[in-house]
Motif scaffolding. Structure first.
Motif, short mmCIF file in Angstrom:
data_model
loop_
_atom_site.label_atom_id
_atom_site.label_comp_id
_atom_site.label_asym_id
_atom_site.label_seq_id
_atom_site.Cartn_x
_atom_site.Cartn_y
_atom_site.Cartn_z
N SER A 68 -3.91 -14.54 -11.78
CA SER A 68 -4.84 -15.62 -12.04
C SER A 68 -6.21 -15.22 -11.51
N THR A 69 -7.15 -14.96 -12.41
CA THR A 69 -8.49 -14.55 -11.99
C THR A 69 -9.47 -15.72 -11.96
N ASN A 71 -11.31 -18.41 -9.99
CA ASN A 71 -11.70 -18.51 -8.57
C ASN A 71 -11.06 -19.70 -7.86
N ARG A 74 -7.47 -19.11 -6.57
CA ARG A 74 -7.22 -17.92 -5.75
C ARG A 74 -6.34 -18.19 -4.53
N ILE A 89 -2.49 -10.56 -8.41
CA ILE A 89 -3.86 -10.18 -8.76
C ILE A 89 -4.61 -11.49 -8.93
N CYS A 90 -5.61 -11.72 -8.11
CA CYS A 90 -6.34 -12.99 -8.24
C CYS A 90 -7.84 -12.85 -8.05
N ASN A 91 -8.36 -11.67 -8.25
CA ASN A 91 -9.82 -11.49 -8.21
C ASN A 91 -10.33 -10.95 -9.54
N LYS A 92 -9.83 -9.79 -9.94
CA LYS A 92 -10.24 -9.19 -11.21
C LYS A 92 -9.11 -8.31 -11.73
N TRP A 93 -8.84 -8.42 -13.03
CA TRP A 93 -7.83 -7.56 -13.63
C TRP A 93 -8.51 -6.28 -14.11
N ASP A 162 -6.96 -14.16 -18.89
CA ASP A 162 -6.21 -12.97 -18.49
C ASP A 162 -5.49 -12.33 -19.69
#
Length: 215
Positions: A68-69, A71, A74, A89-93, A162
């Motif tokens: 989940s990108t 914000n 997060r 992954i929760c900032n950037k893929w 995503d």
């Protein structure tokens, strides 16, 4: 009854009426004030069927990757991924995380080297530079440190945001569980939870139901 009422008030609001997709037509209960409203009974049935599936995943000690990108989600992803001892992954893929695993493993190894360098005889300026690079790697790949092999399931909170992660998972035939809104395309998604995925409260409720007996 309390859970049912909470779902009614937080989860079942979809996106605007004219964006409704045929795939999710059966999950739409009615339209009001130009908005789609999901059928809460169907959401509940889906949730408890998926909950059984997730219990089986954990019983067999398989791996899950939370993606989940967004914000505002997060902290929630951190919380559940860590408490369940799973990957995230929760900032950037970064493209190729699933299809080219050598890249992220290389960066994680680089992070270890940078950490060792900070304890060596370098100048303060150099050590700060090493720390800066280490933090950048941690932000991008920190949730994959213990991911030795590809995950058996990825959990996505937004199929549009995503999309790259979904495409990679499809190519590798990894199962996908996604929270979807009424205007989302669900081709190739194995398990769907129709809901208002733009609401933090909604995602909190869904995760609490799914993982209440696992965490």
């Amino acid at each position: 009854m309390i859970v049912f009422h909470t779902i009614l008030s937080n989860v079942y609001l979809g996106n605007i009426k004219n964006k409704k997709k045929k795939f999710l037509k059966n999950y739409i209960s009615y339209n009001y004030n130009n908005f789609n409203y999901f059928n809460p009974k169907k959401i509940i049935i889906n949730l408890f069927l998926i909950k059984k599936y997730l219990k089986n995943i954990f019983f067999k000690k398989k791996n899950i990757l939370f993606v989940s990108t967004k914000n505002f989600l997060r902290e929630l992803i951190y919380k559940y991924a860590r408490s369940l001892k799973q990957h995230y992954i929760c900032n950037k893929w970064v493209s190729g995380i699933l299809t080219n695993t050598k890249n992220y493993k290389k960066n994680l190894n680089k992070s270890i080297i940078l950490k060792k360098k900070r304890n060596m005889n370098f100048t303060k300026k150099e050590k700060n530079l090493f720390l800066k690079k280490e933090k950048k790697i941690e932000i991008l790949y920190g949730g994959l440190k213990k991911m030795i092999c590809l995950p058996d399931l990825i959990i996505i909170t937004d199929v549009k945001k995503d999309k790259i992660a979904i495409n990679e998972a499809k190519r590798l035939k990894i199962k996908i569980l996604a929270l979807v809104d009424s205007d989302d395309v669900i081709d190739g998604i194995d398990y769907i939870i129709p809901c208002n995925n733009n609401s933090v409260n909604c995602v909190k409720i869904i995760f609490k139901i799914l993982f209440s007996e696992i965490c």
